[in-house]
Design a protein around this motif. Sequence first.
Motif, PDB file in Angstrom:
ATOM      1  N   VAL A  27       7.209  16.912  -2.401  1.00  0.00           N
ATOM      2  CA  VAL A  27       7.899  17.904  -3.247  1.00  0.00           C
ATOM      3  C   VAL A  27       8.765  18.819  -2.392  1.00  0.00           C
ATOM      4  N   MET A  28       8.208  19.315  -1.298  1.00  0.00           N
ATOM      5  CA  MET A  28       8.957  20.216  -0.411  1.00  0.00           C
ATOM      6  C   MET A  28      10.173  19.518   0.187  1.00  0.00           C
ATOM      7  N   SER A  29      10.006  18.247   0.536  1.00  0.00           N
ATOM      8  CA  SER A  29      11.105  17.476   1.108  1.00  0.00           C
ATOM      9  C   SER A  29      12.257  17.341   0.120  1.00  0.00           C
ATOM     10  N   GLU A  30      11.930  17.061  -1.133  1.00  0.00           N
ATOM     11  CA  GLU A  30      12.969  16.908  -2.155  1.00  0.00           C
ATOM     12  C   GLU A  30      13.719  18.216  -2.387  1.00  0.00           C
ATOM     13  N   VAL A  31      12.999  19.318  -2.404  1.00  0.00           N
ATOM     14  CA  VAL A  31      13.644  20.624  -2.599  1.00  0.00           C
ATOM     15  C   VAL A  31      14.510  20.971  -1.395  1.00  0.00           C
ATOM     16  N   ALA A  32      14.023  20.644  -0.193  1.00  0.00           N
ATOM     17  CA  ALA A  32      14.798  20.897   1.027  1.00  0.00           C
ATOM     18  C   ALA A  32      16.107  20.106   1.049  1.00  0.00           C
ATOM     19  N   LYS A  33      16.100  18.935   0.410  1.00  0.00           N
ATOM     20  CA  LYS A  33      17.301  18.108   0.327  1.00  0.00           C
ATOM     21  C   LYS A  33      18.278  18.603  -0.736  1.00  0.00           C
ATOM     22  N   GLY A  34      17.848  19.592  -1.515  1.00  0.00           N
ATOM     23  CA  GLY A  34      18.718  20.126  -2.565  1.00  0.00           C
ATOM     24  C   GLY A  34      18.570  19.438  -3.896  1.00  0.00           C
ATOM     25  N   ASN A  35      17.533  18.627  -4.033  1.00  0.00           N
ATOM     26  CA  ASN A  35      17.313  17.923  -5.298  1.00  0.00           C
ATOM     27  C   ASN A  35      16.536  18.806  -6.269  1.00  0.00           C
ATOM     28  N   GLY A  36      17.054  18.979  -7.459  1.00  0.00           N
ATOM     29  CA  GLY A  36      16.386  19.797  -8.463  1.00  0.00           C
ATOM     30  C   GLY A  36      16.873  21.235  -8.436  1.00  0.00           C
ATOM     31  N   ASP A  37      16.662  21.923  -9.540  1.00  0.00           N
ATOM     32  CA  ASP A  37      17.139  23.301  -9.629  1.00  0.00           C
ATOM     33  C   ASP A  37      16.071  24.239 -10.185  1.00  0.00           C
ATOM     34  N   ILE A  61      -5.018  41.709  -4.804  1.00  0.00           N
ATOM     35  CA  ILE A  61      -5.413  40.393  -4.295  1.00  0.00           C
ATOM     36  C   ILE A  61      -4.259  39.874  -3.443  1.00  0.00           C
ATOM     37  N   LEU A  62      -4.562  39.480  -2.224  1.00  0.00           N
ATOM     38  CA  LEU A  62      -3.521  38.895  -1.383  1.00  0.00           C
ATOM     39  C   LEU A  62      -4.045  37.617  -0.756  1.00  0.00           C
ATOM     40  N   ALA A  63      -3.121  36.822  -0.251  1.00  0.00           N
ATOM     41  CA  ALA A  63      -3.534  35.556   0.356  1.00  0.00           C
ATOM     42  C   ALA A  63      -2.461  35.032   1.292  1.00  0.00           C
ATOM     43  N   SER A  64      -2.925  34.236   2.228  1.00  0.00           N
ATOM     44  CA  SER A  64      -2.053  33.404   3.057  1.00  0.00           C
ATOM     45  C   SER A  64      -2.066  32.004   2.486  1.00  0.00           C
ATOM     46  N   THR A  65      -0.916  31.337   2.537  1.00  0.00           N
ATOM     47  CA  THR A  65      -0.857  29.923   2.152  1.00  0.00           C
ATOM     48  C   THR A  65      -0.469  29.073   3.365  1.00  0.00           C
ATOM     49  N   GLY A  66      -0.809  29.591   4.539  1.00  0.00           N
ATOM     50  CA  GLY A  66      -0.575  28.853   5.771  1.00  0.00           C
ATOM     51  C   GLY A  66      -1.710  27.873   6.032  1.00  0.00           C
ATOM     52  N   SER A  67      -1.667  27.224   7.170  1.00  0.00           N
ATOM     53  CA  SER A  67      -2.689  26.245   7.536  1.00  0.00           C
ATOM     54  C   SER A  67      -3.798  26.923   8.338  1.00  0.00           C
ATOM     55  N   PRO A  68      -5.079  26.615   8.077  1.00  0.00           N
ATOM     56  CA  PRO A  68      -5.613  25.638   7.125  1.00  0.00           C
ATOM     57  C   PRO A  68      -6.258  26.305   5.903  1.00  0.00           C
ATOM     58  N   LYS A  69      -5.488  27.051   5.145  1.00  0.00           N
ATOM     59  CA  LYS A  69      -6.028  27.765   3.991  1.00  0.00           C
ATOM     60  C   LYS A  69      -6.255  26.811   2.812  1.00  0.00           C
ATOM     61  N   ILE A  70      -6.878  27.336   1.748  1.00  0.00           N
ATOM     62  CA  ILE A  70      -7.144  26.520   0.561  1.00  0.00           C
ATOM     63  C   ILE A  70      -5.825  26.085  -0.076  1.00  0.00           C
ATOM     64  N   ILE A  71      -4.892  27.036  -0.230  1.00  0.00           N
ATOM     65  CA  ILE A  71      -3.515  26.696  -0.626  1.00  0.00           C
ATOM     66  C   ILE A  71      -2.770  26.468   0.683  1.00  0.00           C
ATOM     67  N   ASN A  72      -2.524  25.235   1.034  1.00  0.00           N
ATOM     68  CA  ASN A  72      -2.118  24.886   2.398  1.00  0.00           C
ATOM     69  C   ASN A  72      -0.696  24.336   2.423  1.00  0.00           C
ATOM     70  N   VAL A  73       0.245  25.204   2.801  1.00  0.00           N
ATOM     71  CA  VAL A  73       1.651  24.797   2.866  1.00  0.00           C
ATOM     72  C   VAL A  73       2.191  24.892   4.294  1.00  0.00           C
ATOM     73  N   GLY A  74       1.508  25.663   5.136  1.00  0.00           N
ATOM     74  CA  GLY A  74       1.973  25.863   6.509  1.00  0.00           C
ATOM     75  C   GLY A  74       2.554  27.237   6.735  1.00  0.00           C
ATOM     76  N   GLY A 116       6.024  24.020  -2.442  1.00  0.00           N
ATOM     77  CA  GLY A 116       4.766  23.530  -1.882  1.00  0.00           C
ATOM     78  C   GLY A 116       3.570  24.288  -2.426  1.00  0.00           C
ATOM     79  N   ILE A 117       3.697  25.605  -2.530  1.00  0.00           N
ATOM     80  CA  ILE A 117       2.616  26.416  -3.088  1.00  0.00           C
ATOM     81  C   ILE A 117       2.340  26.006  -4.532  1.00  0.00           C
ATOM     82  N   ASP A 118       3.412  25.802  -5.283  1.00  0.00           N
ATOM     83  CA  ASP A 118       3.265  25.358  -6.681  1.00  0.00           C
ATOM     84  C   ASP A 118       2.458  24.061  -6.754  1.00  0.00           C
ATOM     85  N   SER A 119       2.766  23.117  -5.882  1.00  0.00           N
ATOM     86  CA  SER A 119       2.048  21.844  -5.871  1.00  0.00           C
ATOM     87  C   SER A 119       0.569  22.045  -5.521  1.00  0.00           C
ATOM     88  N   GLU A 120       0.309  22.872  -4.519  1.00  0.00           N
ATOM     89  CA  GLU A 120      -1.066  23.098  -4.068  1.00  0.00           C
ATOM     90  C   GLU A 120      -1.896  23.842  -5.109  1.00  0.00           C
TER      91      GLU A 120
END
Length: 317
Positions: free
Chosen positions: A14-24, A163-176, A208-212
Amino acid sequence: MFKFKSPSRKTLEVMSEVAKGNGDKDFEEICIGKIQSLTHKDNVRMTSSGNNSIFIALSSVEGDIIVPDEGAWHGFRQIAKFLNKNLITVKTDDGLIDTDYLDNLEISDDSALIFTSFAAYTAEQDVKAINRYCRNNGILTIEDASAGVGDREGRLGCKSDIILASTGSPKIINVGSGGFVACDEDEIFKKTSLPQKLSKTTNVVCSGIDSELDNVSEKLELSLNATEHIKKHIPDTLHASKRGLNVIIPHENAKSICWNLKKTLTTDKSGMITTCPNYNRVKQRAICVEIKNLDYSCLKKENLEKIIEEVNNQLQV
């Protein structure tokens, strides 16, 4: 060899497709809606990292910043000091907050207590009791729910004022990278407009967060169950009856045991064994097996049995 937790293939695609500009799609708005549902908060801001989420939350506090004496995240203390906030440390029971200890502190008006959903990642905080005490005493509660988002029991990641959170690695919501802040009081965000501007994230990260977020509850439950199984089969674990995402075993020979376990319980990236004393875990000598670091594909019974066997072998040496 165990696999270190990484974003799922679906998330990366999903992240790759968005990075390529696919989708709005506006993934930031989509994420905000999902996080509002998970946290039961009206207002959400996406951020570029967990530490930036902490920075925004602490910037809104006028009074003292109260932190646990162990089992939290050292960034709480560092960011509070950077913001020139008065820092107060509350004694804990091996990371668990007992509100009786708060009675012994001199706390100014408009202060805040910041803590993690799980003390040292190994024991669930009594968030309900903490919030009840703090609301009765005019103390804002800030919960770092990086490990508690999506709790099916409804006890974590939804009761505290912020409520706050990180979505980095290796969190439950893991996007980096990335993170979020959620609260009901819009005034908190009105007071922190500048740090919010400095913490903008991208549509790629939000995709990526949306997917996770789609299966965050299932992933958290899987990790909790794995840790519970291991705690049942290793003697003298810390907070053995509490829900958690790692296993801590106090031991006088922790350093040498950890050294040996790092040779046998290996991962393809960062490790799964942490040596204590360590403020982010506990301040006593202990071995910490970081189940939270493992990819979900590794949380099968045969892998858990290997962890149990290796740890028990070392404890008997």
